[in-house]
Design a protein around this motif. Structure first.
Motif, PDB file in Angstrom:
ATOM      1  N   PRO A  12     -27.275  -0.774  41.386  1.00 24.36           N
ATOM      2  CA  PRO A  12     -27.844  -0.850  39.865  1.00 24.36           C
ATOM      3  C   PRO A  12     -27.005  -0.448  39.083  1.00 24.36           C
ATOM      4  O   PRO A  12     -27.085  -0.713  38.078  1.00 24.36           O
ATOM      5  CB  PRO A  12     -29.095  -0.099  40.217  1.00 24.36           C
ATOM      6  N   GLU A  13     -26.127   0.558  39.261  1.00 24.24           N
ATOM      7  CA  GLU A  13     -24.945   0.951  38.200  1.00 24.24           C
ATOM      8  C   GLU A  13     -24.122  -0.120  37.860  1.00 24.24           C
ATOM      9  O   GLU A  13     -23.647   0.262  36.732  1.00 24.24           O
ATOM     10  CB  GLU A  13     -24.234   2.170  39.028  1.00 24.24           C
ATOM     11  N   SER A  14     -24.034  -1.292  38.482  1.00 23.32           N
ATOM     12  CA  SER A  14     -23.049  -2.205  38.058  1.00 23.32           C
ATOM     13  C   SER A  14     -23.632  -3.037  36.923  1.00 23.32           C
ATOM     14  O   SER A  14     -23.142  -3.897  36.341  1.00 23.32           O
ATOM     15  CB  SER A  14     -23.065  -3.213  39.251  1.00 23.32           C
ATOM     16  N   ARG A  15     -25.040  -3.058  36.702  1.00 23.23           N
ATOM     17  CA  ARG A  15     -25.797  -3.690  35.723  1.00 23.23           C
ATOM     18  C   ARG A  15     -24.940  -3.904  34.303  1.00 23.23           C
ATOM     19  O   ARG A  15     -24.604  -4.956  33.797  1.00 23.23           O
ATOM     20  CB  ARG A  15     -26.916  -3.340  35.468  1.00 23.23           C
ATOM     21  N   GLU A  16     -24.222  -2.452  33.713  1.00 18.98           N
ATOM     22  CA  GLU A  16     -23.886  -2.604  32.396  1.00 18.98           C
ATOM     23  C   GLU A  16     -22.253  -3.365  32.551  1.00 18.98           C
ATOM     24  O   GLU A  16     -21.851  -3.889  31.553  1.00 18.98           O
ATOM     25  CB  GLU A  16     -23.668  -1.282  31.970  1.00 18.98           C
ATOM     26  N   MET A  17     -21.562  -3.216  33.728  1.00 23.33           N
ATOM     27  CA  MET A  17     -20.438  -3.833  33.798  1.00 23.33           C
ATOM     28  C   MET A  17     -20.369  -5.051  33.893  1.00 23.33           C
ATOM     29  O   MET A  17     -19.663  -5.970  33.335  1.00 23.33           O
ATOM     30  CB  MET A  17     -19.678  -3.013  35.195  1.00 23.33           C
ATOM     31  N   TYR A  23     -20.239 -11.072  28.379  1.00 28.02           N
ATOM     32  CA  TYR A  23     -19.940 -11.051  27.025  1.00 28.02           C
ATOM     33  C   TYR A  23     -18.286 -11.487  26.818  1.00 28.02           C
ATOM     34  O   TYR A  23     -18.099 -11.940  25.886  1.00 28.02           O
ATOM     35  CB  TYR A  23     -20.427 -10.152  26.240  1.00 28.02           C
ATOM     36  N   GLU A  24     -17.716 -10.871  27.514  1.00 31.15           N
ATOM     37  CA  GLU A  24     -15.996 -10.937  27.713  1.00 31.15           C
ATOM     38  C   GLU A  24     -15.781 -12.368  27.854  1.00 31.15           C
ATOM     39  O   GLU A  24     -14.912 -12.884  27.234  1.00 31.15           O
ATOM     40  CB  GLU A  24     -15.461  -9.900  28.409  1.00 31.15           C
ATOM     41  N   ILE A  25     -16.467 -12.860  28.955  1.00 30.50           N
ATOM     42  CA  ILE A  25     -16.039 -14.173  29.343  1.00 30.50           C
ATOM     43  C   ILE A  25     -16.407 -15.035  28.423  1.00 30.50           C
ATOM     44  O   ILE A  25     -15.940 -16.248  27.830  1.00 30.50           O
ATOM     45  CB  ILE A  25     -16.502 -14.455  30.683  1.00 30.50           C
ATOM     46  N   ALA A  26     -17.858 -14.909  27.733  1.00 28.07           N
ATOM     47  CA  ALA A  26     -18.149 -15.907  26.957  1.00 28.07           C
ATOM     48  C   ALA A  26     -17.533 -15.920  25.681  1.00 28.07           C
ATOM     49  O   ALA A  26     -17.051 -17.041  25.041  1.00 28.07           O
ATOM     50  CB  ALA A  26     -19.672 -15.344  26.441  1.00 28.07           C
ATOM     51  N   VAL A  33     -22.314 -16.065  21.370  1.00 27.67           N
ATOM     52  CA  VAL A  33     -23.419 -15.299  21.636  1.00 27.67           C
ATOM     53  C   VAL A  33     -23.223 -13.963  20.953  1.00 27.67           C
ATOM     54  O   VAL A  33     -21.987 -13.524  20.667  1.00 27.67           O
ATOM     55  CB  VAL A  33     -23.494 -15.168  23.154  1.00 27.67           C
ATOM     56  N   GLY A  34     -24.250 -13.038  20.769  1.00 23.25           N
ATOM     57  CA  GLY A  34     -24.039 -11.516  20.448  1.00 23.25           C
ATOM     58  C   GLY A  34     -24.402 -10.819  21.649  1.00 23.25           C
ATOM     59  O   GLY A  34     -24.731 -11.160  22.581  1.00 23.25           O
ATOM     60  N   TYR A  35     -24.148  -9.419  21.240  1.00 21.94           N
ATOM     61  CA  TYR A  35     -24.272  -8.612  22.369  1.00 21.94           C
ATOM     62  C   TYR A  35     -25.131  -7.342  21.599  1.00 21.94           C
ATOM     63  O   TYR A  35     -25.101  -6.976  20.722  1.00 21.94           O
ATOM     64  CB  TYR A  35     -23.056  -8.051  22.513  1.00 21.94           C
ATOM     65  N   GLY A  36     -25.724  -6.936  22.522  1.00 19.03           N
ATOM     66  CA  GLY A  36     -26.737  -5.560  22.191  1.00 19.03           C
ATOM     67  C   GLY A  36     -28.019  -5.844  21.324  1.00 19.03           C
ATOM     68  O   GLY A  36     -28.137  -6.819  21.162  1.00 19.03           O
TER      69      GLY A  36
END
Length: 95
Positions: A12-17, A23-26, A33-36
């Motif tokens: 579950p800790e991998s979710r944010e990574m 978003y980096e790949i996008a 796309v937006g983030y956050g």
């Protein structure tokens, strides 16, 4: 099988990574796309590259719903390629 159990992450800790990688790949692919959860949904690091900070057009909305399946799939495919490459490198050294 219930949907929640199919989509459960093993770590579950991998979710944010993974979210950050998406978003980096996008941004690398030039996808709008937006983030956050900010007022316009744009990440401060990548938002200007994506056209969502300041003067963005109506076609450049934050989020993923306006992208095609192909665009979304290309991001997911690239995430998979990078994760496999990183795993191979950590197991076998530089290939």
């Amino acid at each position: 099988m219930a949907r929640s159990s199919r989509n459960r992450q093993v770590v579950p800790e991998s979710r944010e990574m993974l979210k950050q990688m998406k978003y980096e790949i996008a941004a690398e692919f030039g996808l709008p796309v937006g983030y956050g959860s900010g007022s316009n949904g744009a990440d401060t690091e990548f938002g200007s590259e994506l056209g969502t900070i300041g003067g963005g057009s109506a076609s450049r909305r934050p989020g993923w719903g306006h992208l095609t399946s192909r665009e979304n799939g290309s991001v997911g495919g690239e995430i998979t390629k990078r994760l496999v490459r990183n795993a191979e490198q950590s197991l076998f050294g530089r290939l």
